[in-house]
Design a protein around this motif. Sequence first.
Motif, PDB file in Angstrom:
ATOM      1  N   GLY A 118       1.098   6.485   5.970  1.00 59.93           N
ATOM      2  CA  GLY A 118       1.136   5.049   5.687  1.00 59.93           C
ATOM      3  C   GLY A 118       2.336   4.385   6.335  1.00 59.93           C
ATOM      4  N   GLU A 119       3.473   5.080   6.343  1.00 59.29           N
ATOM      5  CA  GLU A 119       4.683   4.511   6.971  1.00 59.29           C
ATOM      6  C   GLU A 119       4.450   4.287   8.463  1.00 59.29           C
ATOM      7  OE1 GLU A 119       4.755   6.930   4.791  1.00 59.29           O
ATOM      8  OE2 GLU A 119       6.226   6.409   3.249  1.00 59.29           O
ATOM      9  N   GLU A 120       3.719   5.191   9.083  1.00 58.92           N
ATOM     10  CA  GLU A 120       3.395   5.068  10.503  1.00 58.92           C
ATOM     11  C   GLU A 120       2.491   3.840  10.725  1.00 58.92           C
ATOM     12  OE1 GLU A 120       4.647   6.648  12.891  1.00 58.92           O
ATOM     13  OE2 GLU A 120       3.280   6.411  14.570  1.00 58.92           O
ATOM     14  N   GLY A 121       1.523   3.667   9.833  1.00 56.66           N
ATOM     15  CA  GLY A 121       0.655   2.483   9.903  1.00 56.66           C
ATOM     16  C   GLY A 121       1.445   1.199   9.713  1.00 56.66           C
ATOM     17  N   LEU A 122       2.406   1.243   8.810  1.00 55.39           N
ATOM     18  CA  LEU A 122       3.252   0.067   8.547  1.00 55.39           C
ATOM     19  C   LEU A 122       4.049  -0.315   9.798  1.00 55.39           C
ATOM     20  CD1 LEU A 122       4.703  -2.034   6.760  1.00 55.39           C
ATOM     21  CD2 LEU A 122       6.110  -0.165   5.835  1.00 55.39           C
ATOM     22  N   MET A 125       0.840  -1.216   0.000  1.00 59.21           N
ATOM     23  CA  MET A 125       0.000   0.000   0.000  1.00 59.21           C
ATOM     24  C   MET A 125       0.869   1.258   0.000  1.00 59.21           C
ATOM     25  SD  MET A 125      -2.623  -1.664   2.728  1.00 59.21           S
ATOM     26  CE  MET A 125      -3.772  -0.370   3.118  1.00 59.21           C
ATOM     27  N   VAL A 126       1.895   1.243   0.856  1.00 57.42           N
ATOM     28  CA  VAL A 126       2.804   2.392   0.910  1.00 57.42           C
ATOM     29  C   VAL A 126       3.489   2.570  -0.447  1.00 57.42           C
ATOM     30  CG1 VAL A 126       4.953   3.247   1.957  1.00 57.42           C
ATOM     31  CG2 VAL A 126       3.166   2.255   3.401  1.00 57.42           C
ATOM     32  N   ALA A 127       3.962   1.442  -1.014  1.00 57.53           N
ATOM     33  CA  ALA A 127       4.689   1.514  -2.298  1.00 57.53           C
ATOM     34  C   ALA A 127       3.768   1.975  -3.422  1.00 57.53           C
ATOM     35  CB  ALA A 127       5.292   0.141  -2.617  1.00 57.53           C
TER      36      ALA A 127
END
Length: 369
Positions: free
Chosen positions: A342-346, A148-150
């Motif tokens: 998104g990185e934080e969610g990851l 998702m981030v990518a």
Amino acid sequence: MPANHTRRAFLQTISLGLGTTLAFPSIIHAKPSFQKKKLGIALVGLGSYAKNQLAVALAQTDNCYLAGIVTGTPAKAEEWKRKYNIPEKNIYNYQSFDQIADNKDIDIVYIVLPNSMHHEFVLRAAKAGKHVMCEKPMSVSVKEAEEMVAACKKAGVQLGIGYRLHFEPFTQEVMRLGQKKILGDVRFVQTNFGFSIGDPTQWRLKKELAGGGPLMDVGIYCVQASRYATGKEPLWVTAQLGPITDKQRFTTVEESISWQMEFPDGIMVNGFSSYKSNIEQLYVSATNGWFQLGPAYGYGPLKGRTSQGELNLPVVHHQTVMLNGICKEFLENNKFPAHTSGEEGLRDMKILMGIYEAARTGKKISLAS
Ligand code: NDP
């Protein structure tokens, strides 16, 4: 609540972990591409959270509004169209969703579907060239979260996770007290979030839709709290599944789970999450005192105390301040706030999966990578 400029200065220095303190968007001078004053948001999945919280927020936000809907239920499409005056051309179902690419009214797509559907719809939104907000937990696996981030990065769109508490005054005070060591160094965190779940047929009790049980749904708030109360990232985790006392409901997901994490500087965290017990607490012990919230994670009003007395802070509508905060940042800087990215969610997904692995194997699982 601290004055806006104070809060901003504070948010700029929140540590995002992995040893990095990132610059926050307010000091990034990107050129905004939006000339609009209000961003159009389309909600995807018109369930309880979309209806009772996000739609209510979007009726009172300054800088964004409910521009469209995506639903698999035609009766809801009719009801929302009338209630919120949504033009027919801004109403989609899950099959026609991709046509949203051509709709200039929609700036941000907000995914409010069951957890296992987040991945597909974030990828489709990115492909449609729309910025995306996604509800927590962002996915049901680390691999999906990375994709998702990518995908959003590749498409040049923003990805944000609906971490409403980051915009909430009591939570911001916990961040300040812990990260700025106002009461000394944090030594220990106790964080618990659980509730007694109802309808035995709901998707939250089906692993293929939820990805897991209370840990995925509400334990994620405890993981977040341990990170924002310390400003650090966990090193390792051990965990234990609780007993299954309700054999009707808990056939594929856990009924309760406990975990223990060590953070840098010897900080220990105890976490507990449950679909059986009503509990909602955060307690942080520091070298010169303590601070606590209870209720700590629900829609509020949240309440808090420190070893120096009661916390008297404004009570806000979480979803309204979140959407206002995210859209303000976006309109000013062309980016969503990094602390709910998104990185934080990851990062949270890696910890949640580490907790499950620790519970499944009985081993101490390293999270340091
Ligand atoms: P609901 O069950 O109330 O709503 C989910 C909606 O998704 C349904 O109403 C339906 O909308 C749509 N849907 C599409 N396919 C399915 C399916 N197979 N099964 C069930 N629903 C489906 O869930 P919530 O609104 O409570 O939760 C949605 C998301 O929001 C979750 O990820 C949850 O974790 C998150 N959430 C976040 C909260 C927060 O405080 N940040 C609080 C509550 C939830 P339609 O009929 O329009 O197609």
